[in-house]
Design a protein around this motif. Structure first.
Motif, PDB file in Angstrom:
ATOM      1  N   TYR A 174       0.829  -1.204   0.000  1.00 12.95           N
ATOM      2  CA  TYR A 174       0.000   0.000   0.000  1.00 12.95           C
ATOM      3  C   TYR A 174       0.871   1.264   0.000  1.00 12.95           C
ATOM      4  O   TYR A 174       0.606   2.216  -0.755  1.00 12.95           O
ATOM      5  CB  TYR A 174      -0.929  -0.008   1.218  1.00 12.95           C
ATOM      6  CG  TYR A 174      -1.834   1.198   1.283  1.00 12.95           C
ATOM      7  CD1 TYR A 174      -1.606   2.193   2.225  1.00 12.95           C
ATOM      8  CD2 TYR A 174      -2.887   1.355   0.394  1.00 12.95           C
ATOM      9  CE1 TYR A 174      -2.430   3.308   2.284  1.00 12.95           C
ATOM     10  CE2 TYR A 174      -3.701   2.461   0.438  1.00 12.95           C
ATOM     11  CZ  TYR A 174      -3.471   3.445   1.382  1.00 12.95           C
ATOM     12  OH  TYR A 174      -4.285   4.544   1.428  1.00 12.95           O
ATOM     13  N   ILE A 175       1.920   1.262   0.830  1.00 11.81           N
ATOM     14  CA  ILE A 175       2.800   2.433   0.885  1.00 11.81           C
ATOM     15  C   ILE A 175       3.528   2.611  -0.443  1.00 11.81           C
ATOM     16  O   ILE A 175       3.702   3.739  -0.925  1.00 11.81           O
ATOM     17  CB  ILE A 175       3.795   2.294   2.060  1.00 11.81           C
ATOM     18  CG1 ILE A 175       3.038   2.468   3.383  1.00 11.81           C
ATOM     19  CG2 ILE A 175       4.926   3.305   1.961  1.00 11.81           C
ATOM     20  CD1 ILE A 175       3.886   2.273   4.602  1.00 11.81           C
ATOM     21  N   ALA A 224       4.212   5.623  -5.452  1.00 20.85           N
ATOM     22  CA  ALA A 224       4.125   5.643  -6.907  1.00 20.85           C
ATOM     23  C   ALA A 224       3.141   6.711  -7.393  1.00 20.85           C
ATOM     24  O   ALA A 224       3.311   7.265  -8.482  1.00 20.85           O
ATOM     25  CB  ALA A 224       3.707   4.269  -7.439  1.00 20.85           C
ATOM     26  N   SER A 225       2.149   7.002  -6.559  1.00 18.80           N
ATOM     27  CA  SER A 225       1.158   8.017  -6.945  1.00 18.80           C
ATOM     28  C   SER A 225       1.635   9.434  -6.667  1.00 18.80           C
ATOM     29  O   SER A 225       0.914  10.398  -6.946  1.00 18.80           O
ATOM     30  CB  SER A 225      -0.159   7.760  -6.197  1.00 18.80           C
ATOM     31  OG  SER A 225       0.021   7.979  -4.789  1.00 18.80           O
ATOM     32  N   GLY A 226       2.835   9.570  -6.094  1.00 17.82           N
ATOM     33  CA  GLY A 226       3.399  10.903  -5.896  1.00 17.82           C
ATOM     34  C   GLY A 226       3.477  11.371  -4.460  1.00 17.82           C
ATOM     35  O   GLY A 226       3.946  12.489  -4.206  1.00 17.82           O
ATOM     36  N   VAL A 227       3.071  10.559  -3.492  1.00 19.31           N
ATOM     37  CA  VAL A 227       3.140  10.962  -2.087  1.00 19.31           C
ATOM     38  C   VAL A 227       4.602  10.917  -1.632  1.00 19.31           C
ATOM     39  O   VAL A 227       5.274   9.894  -1.766  1.00 19.31           O
ATOM     40  CB  VAL A 227       2.278  10.040  -1.191  1.00 19.31           C
ATOM     41  CG1 VAL A 227       2.444  10.429   0.276  1.00 19.31           C
ATOM     42  CG2 VAL A 227       0.816  10.137  -1.610  1.00 19.31           C
ATOM     43  N   LYS A 228       5.082  12.035  -1.087  1.00 17.24           N
ATOM     44  CA  LYS A 228       6.453  12.119  -0.573  1.00 17.24           C
ATOM     45  C   LYS A 228       6.483  12.403   0.917  1.00 17.24           C
ATOM     46  O   LYS A 228       7.302  11.841   1.634  1.00 17.24           O
ATOM     47  CB  LYS A 228       7.223  13.201  -1.324  1.00 17.24           C
ATOM     48  CG  LYS A 228       7.413  12.903  -2.806  1.00 17.24           C
ATOM     49  CD  LYS A 228       8.220  13.996  -3.485  1.00 17.24           C
ATOM     50  CE  LYS A 228       8.429  13.678  -4.964  1.00 17.24           C
ATOM     51  NZ  LYS A 228       9.200  14.768  -5.643  1.00 17.24           N
ATOM     52  N   ASP A 229       5.593  13.282   1.369  1.00 18.69           N
ATOM     53  CA  ASP A 229       5.539  13.636   2.793  1.00 18.69           C
ATOM     54  C   ASP A 229       4.478  12.765   3.469  1.00 18.69           C
ATOM     55  O   ASP A 229       3.306  13.108   3.503  1.00 18.69           O
ATOM     56  CB  ASP A 229       5.208  15.114   2.949  1.00 18.69           C
ATOM     57  CG  ASP A 229       5.280  15.574   4.390  1.00 18.69           C
ATOM     58  OD1 ASP A 229       5.414  14.721   5.292  1.00 18.69           O
ATOM     59  OD2 ASP A 229       5.192  16.805   4.628  1.00 18.69           O
ATOM     60  N   ALA A 252       7.283   4.077   6.335  1.00 20.36           N
ATOM     61  CA  ALA A 252       7.264   4.696   5.013  1.00 20.36           C
ATOM     62  C   ALA A 252       8.564   5.440   4.717  1.00 20.36           C
ATOM     63  O   ALA A 252       9.001   5.521   3.573  1.00 20.36           O
ATOM     64  CB  ALA A 252       6.081   5.651   4.904  1.00 20.36           C
ATOM     65  N   GLU A 253       9.186   6.003   5.754  1.00 15.26           N
ATOM     66  CA  GLU A 253      10.441   6.733   5.569  1.00 15.26           C
ATOM     67  C   GLU A 253      11.638   5.806   5.479  1.00 15.26           C
ATOM     68  O   GLU A 253      12.774   6.261   5.346  1.00 15.26           O
ATOM     69  CB  GLU A 253      10.617   7.742   6.706  1.00 15.26           C
ATOM     70  CG  GLU A 253       9.603   8.890   6.648  1.00 15.26           C
ATOM     71  CD  GLU A 253       9.728   9.847   7.833  1.00 15.26           C
ATOM     72  OE1 GLU A 253      10.432   9.478   8.798  1.00 15.26           O
ATOM     73  OE2 GLU A 253       9.145  10.930   7.779  1.00 15.26           O
ATOM     74  N   GLY A 254      11.407   4.497   5.592  1.00 20.44           N
ATOM     75  CA  GLY A 254      12.477   3.524   5.402  1.00 20.44           C
ATOM     76  C   GLY A 254      13.363   3.283   6.594  1.00 20.44           C
ATOM     77  O   GLY A 254      14.454   2.735   6.454  1.00 20.44           O
ATOM     78  N   LYS A 255      12.919   3.668   7.775  1.00 22.09           N
ATOM     79  CA  LYS A 255      13.739   3.445   8.971  1.00 22.09           C
ATOM     80  C   LYS A 255      13.528   2.020   9.482  1.00 22.09           C
ATOM     81  O   LYS A 255      12.394   1.545   9.539  1.00 22.09           O
ATOM     82  CB  LYS A 255      13.376   4.457  10.056  1.00 22.09           C
ATOM     83  CG  LYS A 255      13.668   5.895   9.644  1.00 22.09           C
ATOM     84  CD  LYS A 255      13.258   6.886  10.725  1.00 22.09           C
ATOM     85  CE  LYS A 255      13.537   8.308  10.273  1.00 22.09           C
ATOM     86  NZ  LYS A 255      13.107   9.310  11.272  1.00 22.09           N
TER      87      LYS A 255
END
Length: 816
Positions: free
Chosen positions: A319-320, A325-330, A394-397
Motif C-alpha cells: 500500500y505504501i 508511486a502516486s506521488g506521495v512524498k511527505d 514509510a520513511e524507510g527506517k
C-alpha cells in the motif's frame, strides 16, 4: 604571618617611628647631630629593604604622583628600572584598567587611611595585563596632616589563573555529581563513610547519621572482610566491585552494585576511597528471570519475559509503495490528513505469533482469545502510535520506538513502550516484523540511568586514540580530548565554547545547521548510532576524510551530543592503492593465462612436426647408422613426447580459467562416478580398491570437479608400493565441505612437501613414475577457483591424505 609580612610590617613601623624621632629632634637643637646619625642609619636600613624586596614598594603624594619606586615594582610593570617608570608615568592611578575599581580604591583609602589585599587588574608597559594585590596606608606628619601614601604590590596573576581553573573543575565536578544518577560516597582509610551525595542520602539517610559507618552496616554481607569491596580495595590497592542487598529508607530491599577505587598519596598509601553505588535491582531481577528461563529450556521467543509479537506488514508495504508511486512524498502530512488510511492500514497487519509474556501482559488465556480481541487491546489512543509507526516504516527506517496506552482484556490500562524492528533478511518484503512491548517500570528508569552514566563516562575519557568531542544543543563545544587536538590542531582552550562549524568545511555547514535544528525540535535523527564517513577541516583550513560515530542524550530538557571521530586519510589511501594493485594484478593474471594458453596451443604444431619426423627417422634408419645415432634419435623422440605432454598439461592448466563454466548445483556422487570411469583402466591394471562415503551436492563447475577427483585418484594409483587402497569422504565443517582422498601409497618426503603444489615439480624421476608434475597444480587452481583450500598430510612409506574444501553457497542441499 610569614617572615616577609613581618619584614614589611617592621618596615612600616620603623618609618613611622623615624618620623616621630625626627619631629622630636627638631625641637632640640642640641640633639641635631644625634638625630642626623640615627636618620642615616634608619634610611640605610630602609633603603636595603626597599631595593632588595621581591614585592613592589612605592611612595606617592596625596594626589597619586610617584615619589619612590623599588626595582621589583618596575619589573612587575614591565619597565627596565624605577627611573624609566617614574620618567614615563607620574600618576600611579593610571595603571588601573577598570575605572570603577580605581574609584573604589580611592574611596577606601580616603575613608579608612589604609587598604589591605585590594585586588585589581593593571596594565603593563607592553599593554599586557596582570592581577595585583595591594596593601596601602596613608602617611601623616606629627600634626596628623596627610603627606602621602606608601604601599606594596604583589603579582597574583598565576594564583588567579589557578583559582579560575579550580573553579571550573569544581563546577564540572558539581555537574557530574548532580547528574551521575547513582550514589557516590567518600570513605576514609578505614573504610568509614565521611561524605555522600544526595542520592545515597535518599537511600540510607542524612550524612550526619551515615558518617563513620562501615560498609557491612549498610549492606547485607555475611563476611564483610571478603565481600565488602571497600575492604578488598584496602587490601589490593585496586578498583574492586561487589554486589549486595540492602534495606533503604521505607523498608524496601534493593540490590546494589558497589565499585570502589583508591585515592593514594605520593607514597602510594591509600588515604581515601571513592565508592560508586548503583541500584541494579531491576537488572538483577531480569538476570534471574533469564537464568530461570535457561534452566527450563524455554525458547527465546516463547518464554521471553518481555511481550513479543511477530507480525506480517507485507500488505502495508504494498500500500505504501502504491502511495509513493502516486506521488506521495511527505507521509507525515499525508497520514495526518487521512486518518481513515491509518485505520485501514491497521487492519492490514497480520499477527503471526505472540509469546507467553504477551498473554500475561494482556490477561489473555490463549493466543486465539487475544487475537480475536485486538480491537479491545488497542484502544482509541493507539491510533496515534500506529500513525507514527506507519510514518517511520514509510520513511524507510528499520527501527521504531514509542510510548502508548494499551488495554488488557480485563479493561486495565497499560502504559507501555513499543519497540518495532524489521527482522533480518525480511527488509524487502516486510513479511516478518518483531515488536516488543514493556511496561514503563523502575526497570526502565534504572536502565536509562545506567545508559546515561555509561555515555557520560565514555564521553569524558581522555585516553582514547580517536577524537572525542561533546557539544550542547546550541552547537557549542563542551568537551575536547587530546586526540581531537592532534587531529584538528586546535588546543582545548581554543575549541571550548566555540561552534562545531569551525571543523566543518564551509560547503557542509548549512546542512549541519539544518540537521541540528531538526534534532533539537523534533528529536528526529539520521546518523545517530551509526558510523558514517564525512569530511573534516583542520585549523589551517586543510580538509581530510573522517569516520564519525555520533550519540546523543538528554539531561532534563537539555540535549547533548558526543562524537567519536577517526582520521581515515591513511586507510583511504591504502584502500585506493590496494584497489589499484588488485586491478593490475587481475589484468596481469588474465594476460598471463591468455599468453600461456596461446603459447601452449601455438607450440603444438611445430612440436608435432619434430615428433613425427624424429619417429620417422627412428623407424627408417634404425640399425643403418651407428649405435650412438640410434641413441640420439631415441633422445629426440622421448624429449618431443615429454614436451608434448607438458604442453598438453599446460593447456589443461590454463583451461581452468579460460574454459571455466558458471557454478551450478553439482551432485558429487555423479561427478565421482565419472572420474572412476576415466581412471578405470588404471584401476584394473593396478587392481586398486576405491571406496567412498556419501558425497554432497555443491555449487560447482561439474567438469572441473571431475578433473579434480580424476587427478587425485590417478596420483593415488600411480605412487603405489602395493595393491592401492583409496578412500574418499566428505563432511560439513561450519560453512564449507571438507573432502579427503586417502591412499596407502609410498607417501611424500618431508623435504618435498612445500613443492608438491608447484608447476613441473616432481619428487621422483619420470622413468620411475611417469608424469610431468602438473596434475596437483591443476587441482590447486580448481579448488582455489571454487573459493576453497587444498593441502596434504603424509608420511614416507605410510601413504598420503589430500584434503580440499568447497564453501557452502546459497541453493546447496546436503545429500544423505
Amino acid at each position: 604571618m610569614n617572615e616577609e609580612d613581618k619584614t614589611k610590617e617592621q618596615l612600616i613601623t620603623e618609618l613611622v617611628e623615624l618620623r616621630k624621632r625626627i619631629a622630636e629632634i627638631e625641637k632640640s637643637e642640641t640633639q641635631r647631630n644625634q638625630t642626623e646619625e640615627a636618620l642615616r642609619e634608619a634610611e640605610a636600613r630602609y633603603r636595603g629593604i626597599f631595593e632588595n624586596a621581591v614585592e613592589g614598594i612605592f611612595q606617592t603624594t596625596p594626589d597619586g604622583y610617584f615619589l619612590a619606586i623599588n626595582p621589583a615594582l618596575a619589573r612587575m610593570l614591565g619597565y627596565g628600572s624605577p627611573e624609566e617608570l617614574m620618567a614615563e608615568v607620574t600618576d600611579a592611578r593610571q595603571f588601573f584598567i577598570d575605572p570603577n575599581r580605581r574609584q573604589e580604591f580611592i574611596r577606601l583609602i580616603q575613608t579608612n587611611g589604609i587598604v589591605i589585599g585590594f585586588e585589581n587588574q593593571v596594565r603593563r608597559k607592553d599593554g599586557s595585563t596582570i592581577w595585583v594585590s595591594e596593601n596601602v596606608h596613608a602617611l601623616r606628619d606629627p600634626r596628623g596632616r596627610l603627606v602621602g601614601y606608601e604601599g606594596m604590590a604583589i603579582d597574583i596573576t598565576e594564583s588567579k589563573r589557578v583559582e579560575r581553573e579550580l573553579l571550573a573543575e569544581k563546577e564540572k565536578l558539581d555537574s557530574i555529581l548532580k547528574g551521575i544518577g547513582a550514589g557516590l560516597s567518600l570513605l576514609d582509610s578505614e573504610a568509614r563513610l565521611v561524605w555522600a551525595n544526595d542520592i545515597l542520602q535518599r537511600w540510607f539517610g542524612p550524612i550526619e547519621e551515615l558518617k563513620g559507618k562501615l560498609c557491612h552496616e549498610l549492606y547485607d554481607l555475611a563476611d564483610p572482610q571478603k565481600e565488602c569491596s571497600a575492604f578488598c580495595t584496602l587490601r589490593t590497592g585496586q578498583i574492586e566491585r561487589g554486589e549486595s542487598f540492602a534495606e533503604i529508607i521505607g523498608g524496601e530491599r534493593r540490590y546494589f552494585q558497589l565499585t570502589t577505587a583508591p585515592v593514594k598519596d605520593d607514597k602510594g598509601n591509600i588515604i581515601q576511597i571513592v565508592e560508586l553505588t548503583q541500584d541494579i535491582t531491576e537488572r538483577k531481577q531480569a538476570d534471574e528471570a533469564l537464568l530461570e528461563s535457561e534452566k527450563r529450556y524455554r525458547s527465546l521467543f516463547e518464554d521471553s519475559p518481555i511481550s513479543l509479537w511477530e507480525e506480517d506488514f507485507s500488505d502495508i508495504k504494498k500500500y505504501i509503495d502504491s502511495l509513493r508511486a502516486s506521488g506521495v512524498k511527505d507521509f507525515r502530512t499525508y497520514f495526518n490528513n487521512h486518518p481513515e488510511d491509518v485505520t485501514n492500514c491497521a487492519g492490514m497487519v497480520k499477527v503471526i505469533n505472540v509469546n507467553k509474556a504477551t498473554l500475561e501482559l494482556y490477561k489473555a488465556k490463549s493466543k486465539e482469545e487475544l487475537l480475536v480481541n485486538l480491537k479491545k487491546v488497542f484502544s482509541d489512543g493507539s491510533d496515534e502510535a500506529f500513525r507514527e509507526e506507519l510514518i517511520v516504516i514509510a520513511e524507510g527506517k528499520p527501527k521504531f520506538e514509542i510510548e502508548a496506552i494499551n488495554q488488557t482484556l480485563m479493561s486495565e490500562k497499560k502504559h507501555i513502550t513499543l519497540r518495532w524492528s524489521m527482522a533480518p533478511d525480511y527488509e524487502a518484503s516486510w513479511s516478518k516484523v518483531v515488536v516488543s512491548v514493556t511496561d514503563l517500570t523502575e526497570r526502565m528508569r534504572a536502565e536509562e540511568a545506567l545508559r546515561e552514566s555509561e555515555i557520560k563516562f565514555r564521553s569524558i575519557t581522555q585516553s582514547a586514540t580517536d577524537a572525542i568531542i561533546s557539544a550542547d544543543s546550541d552547537d557549542n563545544i563542551i568537551s575536547w580530548n587530546k586526540s581531537a587536538q592532534t587531529i584538528f590542531d586546535y588546543t582545548e582552550e581554543e575549541a571550548l565554547g566555540k561552534s562545531l562549524i569551525m571543523i566543518i568545511p564551509e560547503r557542509y555547514r548549512d546542512a549541519h545547521k539544518k540537521g541540528l535544528e531538526r534534532v533539537n525540535s523534533t528529536g528526529e535523527t539520521r546518523i545517530i548510532g551509526k558510523t558514517v564517513e564525512l569530511v573534516g577541516m583542520r585549523k589551517d583550513g586543510s580538509e581530510f576524510p573522517l569516520e564519525l560515530s555520533l550519540s546523543t542524550w538528554k539531561t532534563g530538557k537539555r540535549r547533548l551530543y558526543s562524537a567519536v571521530i577517526r582520521d581515515i586519510t591513511k586507510s583511504k589511501q591504502a584502500n585506493e592503492k590496494l584497489k589499484q594493485t588488485l586491478t593490475e594484478l587481475g589484468r596481469s593474471n588474465k594476460d598471463l593465462e591468455q599468453f600461456a594458453y596461446a603459447a601452449s596451443h601455438d607450440l603444438q604444431e611445430p612440436l608435432r612436426t619434430v615428433s613425427n619426423f624424429s619417429q620417422l627417422l627412428a623407424k627408417r634408419y634404425k640399425g643403418e647408422l651407428d649405435a650412438k645415432a640410434d641413441q640420439f634419435i631415441g633422445f629426440i623422440v622421448d624429449g618431443a613426447t615429454r614436451m608434448q605432454e607438458m604442453i598438453e598439461n599446460l593447456l589443461a592448466y590454463s583451461r581452468v580459467s579460460t574454459r571455466a563454466k558458471p557454478f551450478e548445483l553439482t551432485d558429487c556422487e555423479t561427478v565421482f562416478d565419472q572420474a572412476l570411469i576415466n581412471v578405470k583402466m588404471a584401476i584394473g591394471e593396478s587392481d586398486a580398491l576405491v571406496t567412498h562415503d556419501p558425497l554432497p551436492t555443491v555449487m560447482a563447475d561439474a567438469s572441473q570437479m571431475v578433473q579434480l577427483f580424476q587427478n587425485l585418484l590417478s596420483n593415488a594409483i600411480k605412487f603405489r608400493k602395493e595393491k592401492p587402497r583409496i578412500t574418499v569422504s566428505a563432511a560439513q565443517k561450519g560453512n564449507e565441505w571438507l573432502f579427503s582422498v586417502k591412499d596407502n601409497g609410498i607417501g611424500i618426503a618431508p623435504e618435498f612437501m612445500e613443492h608438491i603444489f608447484k608447476m613441473f615439480q616432481r619428487e621422483h624421476a619420470s622413468a620411475e613414475y611417469p608424469g610431468t608434475g602438473v596434475g596437483l597444480i591443476i587441482c590447486k587452481k580448481i579448488v582455489e577457483r571454487h573459493g576453497g583450500r587444498i593441502w596434504v598430510e603424509s608420511q614416507t612409506g605410510k601413504g598420503s591424505t589430500f584434503y580440499f574444501t568447497i564453501p557452502l553457497r546459497k541453493g546447496e542441499r546436503e545429500r544423505t
